[in-house]
Design an enzyme around this catalytic site. Sequence first.
Site, short mmCIF file in Angstrom:
data_model
loop_
_atom_site.label_atom_id
_atom_site.label_comp_id
_atom_site.label_asym_id
_atom_site.label_seq_id
_atom_site.Cartn_x
_atom_site.Cartn_y
_atom_site.Cartn_z
N PHE A 1 41.31 64.13 62.08
CA PHE A 1 42.67 64.66 62.19
C PHE A 1 43.32 64.51 60.83
CE2 PHE A 1 46.09 66.55 64.24
CZ PHE A 1 47.28 65.88 63.99
N THR B 1 55.41 67.34 111.28
CA THR B 1 54.38 67.03 110.27
C THR B 1 53.15 66.43 110.95
OG1 THR B 1 55.24 64.79 109.86
CG2 THR B 1 56.15 66.59 108.53
N ASP B 2 53.37 65.81 112.11
CA ASP B 2 52.23 65.26 112.85
C ASP B 2 51.33 66.40 113.34
OD1 ASP B 2 51.11 64.12 115.74
OD2 ASP B 2 51.11 62.69 114.06
N HIS C 1 44.42 56.59 72.33
CA HIS C 1 44.13 56.09 70.98
C HIS C 1 43.37 54.76 70.97
CE1 HIS C 1 46.84 59.23 69.69
NE2 HIS C 1 47.82 58.72 70.42
N ARG D 1 37.16 59.52 63.53
CA ARG D 1 37.90 58.67 64.47
C ARG D 1 37.25 58.72 65.84
NH1 ARG D 1 43.42 62.08 66.20
NH2 ARG D 1 42.29 63.85 67.12
N ASN E 1 45.76 61.88 74.51
CA ASN E 1 44.94 61.35 73.42
C ASN E 1 45.00 59.83 73.54
OD1 ASN E 1 43.56 60.86 71.13
ND2 ASN E 1 44.83 62.14 69.78
N VAL F 1 42.69 67.58 69.00
CA VAL F 1 42.58 67.81 70.45
C VAL F 1 42.88 69.27 70.72
CG1 VAL F 1 43.55 67.22 72.71
CG2 VAL F 1 43.18 65.43 70.99
N LYS G 1 52.74 67.30 105.73
CA LYS G 1 52.10 65.98 105.71
C LYS G 1 51.35 65.82 104.39
CE LYS G 1 51.93 63.26 109.25
NZ LYS G 1 53.15 62.55 109.69
O1 LIG Z 1 44.31 65.56 67.87
C1 LIG Z 1 45.44 65.19 67.58
N1 LIG Z 1 46.48 66.06 67.70
C2 LIG Z 1 47.76 65.74 67.39
O2 LIG Z 1 48.66 66.57 67.52
C3 LIG Z 1 47.98 64.42 66.90
N2 LIG Z 1 49.09 63.75 66.49
N3 LIG Z 1 48.71 62.50 66.14
N4 LIG Z 1 47.38 62.36 66.32
C4 LIG Z 1 46.90 63.54 66.80
N5 LIG Z 1 45.64 63.93 67.13
#
Ligand SMILES: O=c1[nH]c(=O)c2nn[nH]c2[nH]1
Length: 295
Positions: A159, A57-58, A256, A176, A254, A227, A10
């Site tokens: 970045f 499942t009940d 944007h 950014r 990410n 990231v 379930k």
């Molecule tokens: O933090 C990031 N990692 C990436 O791999 C990436 N590619 N475009 N922008 C990005 N920013």
Amino acid sequence: ASLAAARYGKDNVRVYKVHRDEKKQTQTVTEMTVCCLLEGDIETSYTEADNKPVVATDTVKNTIYILAKQNPVDPPELYGAILAAHFPAKYSHIHAAHVNIIVHRWTRINVDGKPHPHSFLRDGAETRNVEVTFRRNEGFTITSKIGGLLVLKSTGSAFHGFHRDEYTTLKETWDRILSTEVDAQWTWKRYQTVAQVESDAATFDKTFEAARKTTLKIFAEDNSASVQATMYKMCENILAEAPRVEAVEYTLPNKHYFEIDLSWHKGLKNTGKDAEVYAPQSGPNGLIKCRVVRR
Ligand SMILES: O=c1[nH]c(=O)c2nn[nH]c2[nH]1
């Protein structure tokens, strides 16, 4: 043809449980959505329309409610283990159970600076999740998770220095917006019995709070080069804080926010250091994953 794999049960079983503390005149609530799937000698129900081996499942749904009534539902790792172990114990032909629990937020309301005894608010779509698999003779594999923790920082993210070629248009940036929805999980060393899981009950809660706090602290304080670099630091910290955790995985979209060039309008500056108005993007989005283990 032959049956290569099968599990059933379930899904989307919504459970609410209240704990009433008469002494303190305070009530505490837990709300979760449970999925419980069974594995075992159930092939003939698929291949020969033989329903004899089928625990309906009940019945699974009823069992979720009964065990929630008879046992603690917190921490979710413990309730998940109790639920997963129940089926192979009760039905000799069921050899494994897979339990997924999503715990929804009910945060106690502060009224005039005081926590209210029985009122709560849903402060965000963020959830605490747990995945428990119990397999006879193998024990419990438990994974704890943070889901849907949406964060944004307005600077402190860069970045640059990434690979460039004839396919690349992305401009380098030293400042950014960074926004992501944290999906983090950590897998525990295998447990053999419910009693062992119960003995670690406090550890599950402590580790969840620590992982959430570490995630937010590093997200805020790391002068992020990407990231990838920031999430790796989060994983390292969680491993350092939780000795019984074997692996940590993060999945970070990410999300944007694009600059909008408004210079066509009377030379209005809104890019680079003059950028203030941005266009949040629904997609496409970056998606960065990692799994970090001890050396
Ligand atoms: O933090 C990031 N990692 C990436 O791999 C990436 N590619 N475009 N922008 C990005 N920013």
